[in-house]
Design an enzyme around this catalytic site. Structure first.
Site, PDB file in Angstrom:
ATOM      1  N   ARG A  93      -1.857  -7.270  12.229  1.00 40.13           N
ATOM      2  CA  ARG A  93      -1.056  -6.043  12.117  1.00 40.13           C
ATOM      3  C   ARG A  93      -1.309  -5.128  13.309  1.00 40.13           C
ATOM      4  O   ARG A  93      -0.369  -4.570  13.890  1.00 40.13           O
ATOM      5  CB  ARG A  93      -1.423  -5.343  10.811  1.00 40.13           C
ATOM      6  N   HIS A 132      -6.664  -8.110   9.677  1.00 43.32           N
ATOM      7  CA  HIS A 132      -5.974  -6.874  10.052  1.00 43.32           C
ATOM      8  C   HIS A 132      -5.604  -6.859  11.531  1.00 43.32           C
ATOM      9  O   HIS A 132      -4.754  -6.075  11.959  1.00 43.32           O
ATOM     10  CB  HIS A 132      -6.837  -5.668   9.714  1.00 43.32           C
ATOM     11  N   TYR A 155      -3.003   3.189  15.393  1.00 42.85           N
ATOM     12  CA  TYR A 155      -3.040   1.734  15.335  1.00 42.85           C
ATOM     13  C   TYR A 155      -2.854   1.092  16.703  1.00 42.85           C
ATOM     14  O   TYR A 155      -3.208  -0.067  16.899  1.00 42.85           O
ATOM     15  CB  TYR A 155      -1.945   1.212  14.395  1.00 42.85           C
ATOM     16  N   LYS A 206       0.826  -1.211   0.000  1.00 42.34           N
ATOM     17  CA  LYS A 206       0.000   0.000   0.000  1.00 42.34           C
ATOM     18  C   LYS A 206       0.855   1.254   0.000  1.00 42.34           C
ATOM     19  O   LYS A 206       0.517   2.254  -0.640  1.00 42.34           O
ATOM     20  CB  LYS A 206      -0.918  -0.022   1.220  1.00 42.34           C
TER      21      LYS A 206
END
Length: 331
Positions: free
Chosen positions: A282, A279, A314, A201
């Site tokens: 991560r 996800h 995150y 990405k």
């Protein structure tokens, strides 16, 4: 007085070298146009998302007898209002706006989403609905290790899933990155494993990007050993190249089909629980690493984030007792 018609001998002679130069310039122009289009379209996953959003918009326009390309501001305003009224998330609405904008840019048309009054509408939708995105939940390391122990590694799918989960966590991979890994992207040495990422990405230009995976003292949760064990199984069946993670036919027979990102998500939910997604691997890397004292630069070296703001977003420190300065008051 009339002029005599021109014959071939009266036409100017253009040297062959100049003709070749003109053709060369035209070739460059065609290549330049192709590069511009590639740059405008963006990543494959982004194109896919935009295509779905654009299809929804054009269908809505057809149902309401409105023009989709070019679309005027009142049309787009009515469309996003319908999305907001049907309880779509702000991020989803913003993505639809981006797809509409991209379609107009590619068509060299004015972009309706740039209108000042439209931006005020989006600001109002964001304020009323809130812009906080739902984030993939993170798991604790203890929970993850318990889940690994529950995987039957005597089965081929157990070998694969264990390697997938451990590599996904240790490498902080996005799910499309994890799905795209080929055997040729793996390099083993005495310290562990290096995974080459041809594209990601944040790496759309194919620049060299690598992730280092280290040996773990505990063999049961060592990502390097888990990947090696899975590779050994692949080699026994003549697989020395191609995708690292593949699906199975009935009876645990290897297929040639690369696991999709959807299948990755299903495996994570099967092995870790329905509340988690691919996800989460991560997200959990960031959270676990931060709780164990890693600084932002160390985390970013693996996640390949460009800013510390993204690391803070995150980091899932959801438990109010974790990472809490109240414990350092000395009371």
């Amino acid at each position: 007085m009339s002029q005599a018609p021109l014959d071939d001998t009266s036409l100017p002679v253009v040297p062959e070298q100049q003709l070749r130069a003109a053709r060369s310039i035209n070739d460059y122009a065609e290549s330049a146009a192709r590069y511009v289009t590639t740059g405008q379209q963006g990543a494959v996953n982004t194109q896919r998302a935009y295509a779905g959003d654009w299809q929804r918009f054009t269908t809505w326009c057809a149902e309401h007898d409105r023009e989709s390309l070019p679309a005027d501001v009142p049309t787009v305003a009515a469309f996003v209002t319908s999305l907001a009224d049907s309880n779509k998330k702000v991020a989803t609405i913003q993505r639809h706006c981006a797809s509409i904008s991209k379609a107009h840019q590619l068509a060299r048309l004015p972009t309706p989403t740039d209108d000042r009054q439209f931006k005020e509408l989006m600001e109002g939708i964001s304020r009323e609905k809130g812009v906080r995105q739902k984030q993939a939940p993170a798991f604790t390391l203890a929970y993850f290790k318990r889940a690994l122990l529950g995987i039957d590694s005597t089965r081929p799918d157990g070998l694969r899933d264990r390697a997938l989960l451990l590599l996904g966590l240790a490498g902080a991979f996005r799910r499309d990155e994890l799905a795209s890994i080929d055997i040729k992207h793996l390099r083993f040495d005495e310290d562990g494993l290096v995974v080459d990422l041809p594209h990601s990405k944040t790496n759309q230009k194919g620049e060299a990007e690598e992730k280092a995976i280290f040996f773990s003292p505990d063999r049961r949760s060592c990502p390097v050993r888990a990947v090696k064990e899975w590779l050994t199984h692949l080699e026994k069946h003549g697989r020395t190249d191609g995708p690292l993670f593949v699906s199975f036919h009935k009876g645990q027979r290897l297929s040639r089909r690369r696991l999709s990102t959807f299948s990755l998500n299903e495996i994570v939910q099967l092995r870790l629980g329905a509340q988690y997604t691919a996800h989460s691997l991560r997200a959990s890397f960031v959270t676990i690493a931060k709780l164990n004292g890693a600084d932002d630069s160390e985390v970013m070296n693996q996640t390949k984030h460009k800013t510390t703001d993204m690391i803070r977003r995150y980091t899932r420190l959801d438990n109010i007792r974790q990472h809490n300065a109240s414990q350092k008051l000395g009371l």
